[in-house]
Design an enzyme around this catalytic site. Structure first.
Site, PDB file in Angstrom:
ATOM      1  N   ASP A   1       1.091  -0.255   0.045  1.00 37.37           N
ATOM      2  CA  ASP A   1       0.039  -0.165   0.260  1.00 37.37           C
ATOM      3  C   ASP A   1       0.709   1.283   0.078  1.00 37.37           C
ATOM      4  O   ASP A   1       2.071   1.385   0.161  1.00 37.37           O
ATOM      5  CB  ASP A   1      -0.670  -0.061   1.268  1.00 37.37           C
ATOM      6  CG  ASP A   1      -2.150   1.210   1.283  1.00 37.37           C
ATOM      7  OD1 ASP A   1      -2.844   1.635   0.371  1.00 37.37           O
ATOM      8  OD2 ASP A   1      -2.606   1.365   2.205  1.00 37.37           O
ATOM      9  N   HIS A   2       0.109   2.780  -0.613  1.00 41.47           N
ATOM     10  CA  HIS A   2       1.022   3.172  -0.299  1.00 41.47           C
ATOM     11  C   HIS A   2       0.738   4.384   0.828  1.00 41.47           C
ATOM     12  O   HIS A   2      -1.006   4.389   1.349  1.00 41.47           O
ATOM     13  CB  HIS A   2       1.004   4.404  -1.244  1.00 41.47           C
ATOM     14  CG  HIS A   2       1.449   3.965  -2.975  1.00 41.47           C
ATOM     15  ND1 HIS A   2       0.351   4.383  -3.868  1.00 41.47           N
ATOM     16  CD2 HIS A   2       2.278   3.797  -2.863  1.00 41.47           C
ATOM     17  CE1 HIS A   2       1.591   3.657  -5.039  1.00 41.47           C
ATOM     18  NE2 HIS A   2       2.413   3.463  -4.345  1.00 41.47           N
TER      19      HIS A   2
ATOM     20  N   TYR B   1      -5.272   4.835   1.031  1.00 37.39           N
ATOM     21  CA  TYR B   1      -6.207   3.762  -0.064  1.00 37.39           C
ATOM     22  C   TYR B   1      -5.412   3.088  -0.987  1.00 37.39           C
ATOM     23  O   TYR B   1      -6.523   2.999  -2.317  1.00 37.39           O
ATOM     24  CB  TYR B   1      -7.280   4.788  -0.426  1.00 37.39           C
ATOM     25  CG  TYR B   1      -7.419   5.230   1.503  1.00 37.39           C
ATOM     26  CD1 TYR B   1      -7.763   4.393   2.559  1.00 37.39           C
ATOM     27  CD2 TYR B   1      -8.029   6.921   1.203  1.00 37.39           C
ATOM     28  CE1 TYR B   1      -7.930   5.546   3.920  1.00 37.39           C
ATOM     29  CE2 TYR B   1      -7.833   7.224   2.192  1.00 37.39           C
ATOM     30  CZ  TYR B   1      -8.597   6.486   3.376  1.00 37.39           C
ATOM     31  OH  TYR B   1      -8.699   7.575   4.630  1.00 37.39           O
ATOM     32  N   HIS B   2      -4.654   2.683  -1.246  1.00 31.73           N
ATOM     33  CA  HIS B   2      -3.939   1.755  -2.597  1.00 31.73           C
ATOM     34  C   HIS B   2      -3.554   0.232  -2.247  1.00 31.73           C
ATOM     35  O   HIS B   2      -2.339  -0.231  -2.771  1.00 31.73           O
ATOM     36  CB  HIS B   2      -2.552   2.561  -3.423  1.00 31.73           C
ATOM     37  CG  HIS B   2      -3.038   4.126  -3.443  1.00 31.73           C
ATOM     38  ND1 HIS B   2      -2.526   4.906  -3.547  1.00 31.73           N
ATOM     39  CD2 HIS B   2      -3.906   3.939  -4.346  1.00 31.73           C
ATOM     40  CE1 HIS B   2      -2.522   5.795  -4.675  1.00 31.73           C
ATOM     41  NE2 HIS B   2      -4.428   5.841  -4.450  1.00 31.73           N
ATOM     42  N   PRO B   3      -4.458  -0.698  -1.588  1.00 30.39           N
ATOM     43  CA  PRO B   3      -4.063  -2.019  -1.627  1.00 30.39           C
ATOM     44  C   PRO B   3      -4.189  -2.997  -2.279  1.00 30.39           C
ATOM     45  O   PRO B   3      -4.266  -2.689  -3.437  1.00 30.39           O
ATOM     46  CB  PRO B   3      -5.174  -2.670  -1.183  1.00 30.39           C
ATOM     47  CG  PRO B   3      -6.546  -1.762  -0.721  1.00 30.39           C
ATOM     48  CD  PRO B   3      -5.804  -0.279  -0.921  1.00 30.39           C
TER      49      PRO B   3
END
Length: 577
Positions: free
Chosen positions: A298-299, A472-474
Site C-alpha cells: 500500500d501507499h 487507500y492503494h492496497p
C-alpha cells in the site's frame, strides 16, 4: 435469471466493470456480473467534490480496518474498499495516474511476462479519452474521461508548480505521457462535471446488451470447485442474495475482480491458499497455493499544512452555506467547485540521488483541512499530500474463519523496512525546500503541520508514525508471476486451477508509482483481450508500443543530455544537507 453463464465476474469495481463491457462485446458470450453493493446513483458519488463522503459510508464501502500495525505505534488503520457499482472508482479521489514506465518493466522482471510498459501502454490508450488531444502516449475516444478539473484557476496551484521548478525539478506537461518526473497539472477521471467511474464509463453502456446480467446486493461466499484428473476446476460460485444461498454455474470461466482484500479472501474461503492459514481458519484445503494473500502492499501519505497570507483558499468554502451554493450550482449546471476533486497540481520526484525513477508523489490542495473534510484551523491555509511510493514493506490478508461475513485479518506492516522510513524523512526535507521557494513568498505564512519544531530524523520518524495515513492503494496480494509464491500466471489464470482467473490490483507484482485506478483499468483491458484470445486463438492482442523507446526509460537519455547529471548533483547536495 439463468442457472448457467459462460463467464461469471465477481465484483463490479474498477476491473469488473471493464471486463463486463469488453467480454459482452461478443454477443455469443453470456456474462453474469455479481456485486455485493448496490446502485451508485447518489449525488455524493457522482459529484466530484463530495469524494470524502462515500469512502466513509457503510452503504458504499467495505469499512475494513487493519490489525494493530506494529511499526506505526500499533495504530489500527482504515482501509475502505468500494461496495457499490463502480467499486473503488466510485469512492476514490478520482486522481488519474498511470505510473512510471519502469514500474511495468519491473512487473516483467518479477515474472509477469509481456506486462512491461511497451505492452501496457496500448491498453492505457485503449481506455483513454483525454480531453486535450491525442499523441503517441494519449488517446481520445476511449471510455474513460480524463481531464484537469477547473484548469487551476486558484493561483496556489501554479505557485506549487513554479516552486518545484525553482527548487531545481523539472516541469512536465503530461506526467501520464512522455515524462512522469516533474511538476505539472494533475489529471482526474471527471467528465461533464461527473465522477467518471468505471460504472459510468464501462458498465452503463454494456448493461444495454442482452447478454450481460448484473446482480447487486449479492455476496459471493466461494468459488465452486470440481475435482478432475487435471486438478481442481472452477465451475461456478456460491453466493447469498436476499438471505438465500444460491449457486450459479460457469461454462467457461470464473473471474475474481473483488480487489486486493476481497479476491484473496474469496480464494481462501474456497479452500485455495496457504495450508496453515486455511487450516487455522477451519477451511478445508482444496488447492495449496501459498502466495494467496501474501505480498500485500500500500501507499502511505501525510500532509504538510501551511497558513496562507491571502484569503484565496478553499477554507472559506467549508461552511454549510458555501457547500449548499457549490452543490446547487453543480446540481443544475455540473460546473464550478463541485465538479473537481481540487487536486489540480502535482509533482513526481526522486527522493535522493541514485533512485532510478521517481519515488515521491505530491498532491497539492488549496485548503488546509482534515481527512474528514473539516477545516484544520480557523483561517486560510493550503496543504500538500506527500508519500513515498515504492515501499519495501510487505503484509498479508489472512482469512479468520469459514464465515464469509467475517472480515479477514489485514496487516500491511507499514514502515517495517528501513528504506521506507528513510523515504518519509526525505518527504519532509524535500517538501520544506519546495514550499520555501520564492513562488510561495506572497502566500506562505508559517507551517502548521508537521510544525517547524520537527527537525531531527527521530522527531520526523515519530511524527510520521503518529500521523501517516493510508493512501487507500492496497495491492499485490495475488501477485502475477511464475515462482512458487505467485498466485496467477501472466495470462491472469490461477496457478493449478482450471477455469479461474483473478483480474484486479491484487495481481500487481509490485505497487506502481502513483494512484492505482488507472493501472487497474489498464490491467482489466489487457486481461479482457487475453481472455478473448484464450477462447478464440484468431483474436489479436494489441501490438506492443514503439513509443516507449527512450521513454522515462528516459533516465539514460537524460544522462546523455546532461540533465540527469545536474539533477544528481542537486540531489546529492540536498541529501547531504
Amino acid at each position: 435469471m439463468k442457472e448457467t453463464y459462460d463467464f461469471i465476474i465477481v465484483g463490479a469495481g474498477s476491473a469488473g466493470c471493464v471486463l463486463a463491457n469488453r467480454l459482452s462485446e461478443n454477443p455469443q458470450h453470456s456474462i453474469l456480473l455479481i456485486e455485493t453493493g448496490g446502485s451508485d446513483k447518489s449525488i455524493f458519488i457522482q459529484m466530484p467534490t463530495a469524494l470524502s463522503i462515500p469512502m466513509n459510508t457503510e452503504k458504499y464501502a467495505w469499512q475494513y480496518h487493519t490489525v494493530e500495525e506494529p511499526y506505526l505505534d500499533n495504530r489500527v488503520m482504515h482501509c475502505p474498499r468500494g461496495k457499490v457499482l463502480g467499486g473503488s472508482s466510485s469512492i476514490n479521489g478520482m486522481v488519474y495516474v498511470r505510473g512510471h514506465a519502469r514500474d511495468f518493466d519491473e512487473w516483467a522482471q518479477h515474472g509477469a511476462e509481456n506486462w512491461d510498459y511497451s505492452h501496457c501502454l496500448p491498453y492505457f490508450k485503449k481506455a483513454d479519452d483525454w480531453a486535450y488531444g491525442a499523441d503517441e502516449y494519449r488517446s481520445q475516444g476511449g471510455p474513460l474521461g480524463v481531464n484537469n478539473g477547473n484548469q487551476m484557476k486558484n493561483p496556489l496551484y501554479k505557485a506549487f508548480i513554479e516552486a518545484g521548478q525553482q527548487a531545481g525539478y523539472d516541469f512536465t506537461d503530461d506526467y501520464n505521457g512522455k515524462q512522469q518526473e516533474g511538476f505539472g497539472a494533475m489529471h482526474m477521471t471527471v467528465k461533464n462535471g461527473l465522477r467518471w467511474s468505471t460504472a459510468n464509463a464501462y458498465l452503463r453502456p454494456a448493461m444495454k446488451r442482452p447478454n450481460l446480467t448484473v446482480i447487486t446486493k449479492a455476496q459471493v461466499n466461494k468459488v465452486v470447485l470440481e475435482k478432475t484428473e487435471q486438478g481442481p476446476k472452477a465451475v461456478g460460485v456460491e453466493y447469498r442474495h436476499k438471505n438465500t444461498v444460491l449457486q450459479v454455474k460457469a461454462n467457461k470461466e470464473v473471474i475474481l475482480s473483488a480487489g486486493s482484500i476481497g479476491s484473496p479472501h474469496i480464494l481462501q474461503l474456497s479452500g485455495i491458499g496457504d495450508v496453515e492459514v486455511l487450516t487455522k481458519a477451519g477451511v478445508e484445503v482444496q488447492h495449496e497455493l501459498p502466495g494467496v494473500g501474501k505480498n500485500l502492499q500500500d501507499h502511505l501519505e501525510f500532509y504538510f499544512q501551511f497558513k496562507c497570507k491571502q484569503p484565496i483558499t478553499l477554507n472559506s468554502k467549508l461552511g454549510l452555506w458555501s457547500k449548499f451554493l457549490i452543490g446547487s450550482r453543480w446540481f443544475f449546471t455540473k460546473t464550478g467547485l463541485g465538479a473537481t476533486n481540487h487536486f489540480e497540481s502535482c509533482g513526481f520526484i526522486r527522493s535522493k540521488a541514485g533512485v532510478e525513477w521517481p519515488d515521491l508523489q505530491y498532491h497539492f490542495l488549496p485548503a488546509a483541512m482534515r481527512y474528514d473534510g473539516q477545516a484544520a484551523f480557523d483561517g486560510h491555509g493550503f496543504q500538500v499530500h506527500i508519500g513515498h511510493n515504492k515501499p519495501k514493506s510487505r503484509g498479508h490478508v489472512h482469512i479468520k474463519s469459514a464465515d464469509p461475513q467475517q472480515h479477514p485479518d489485514i496487516l500491511f506492516n507499514y514502515l517495517q523496512h528501513e528504506d521506507d522510513i528513510e523515504g518519509f524523512r526525505d518527504c519532509v526535507k524535500r517538501t520544506r525546500e519546495i514550499i520555501g521557494q520564492a513562488a510561495f513568498d506572497d502566500y506562505r505564512d508559517g507551517e502548521i503541520q508537521p510544525g517547524e519544531h520537527i527537525q531531527t530524523d527521530n522527531e520526523i520518524d515519530q511524527f510520521v508514525r503518529a500521523n501517516v495515513e493510508s493512501a487507500y492503494h492496497p495491492s499485490c496480494s495475488c501477485r502475477m508471476g511464475e515462482d512458487d509464491m505467485a498466485v496467477v500466471n501472466s495470462n491472469t489464470q490461477v496457478h493449478g486451477v482450471q477455469g479461474l482467473r483473478v483480474v484486479d490490483s491484487s495481481i500487481f507484482p509490485t505497487i506502481p508509482n502513483g494512484n492505482l485506478n488507472a493501472p487497474t483499468i489498464m490491467t482489466a483491458e489487457r486481461a479482457a483481450d487475453l481472455i478473448k484470445k484464450h477462447h478464440d486463438p484468431a483474436y489479436s492482442l494489441l501490438p506492443a508500443s514503439k513509443a516507449v523507446v527512450g521513454m522515462d526509460h528516459q533516465w539514460q537519455e537524460r544522462q546523455r543530455s546532461g540533465v540527469a547529471q545536474r539533477e544528481v548533483a542537486l540531489l546529492n547536495s540536498k541529501t547531504d544537507s
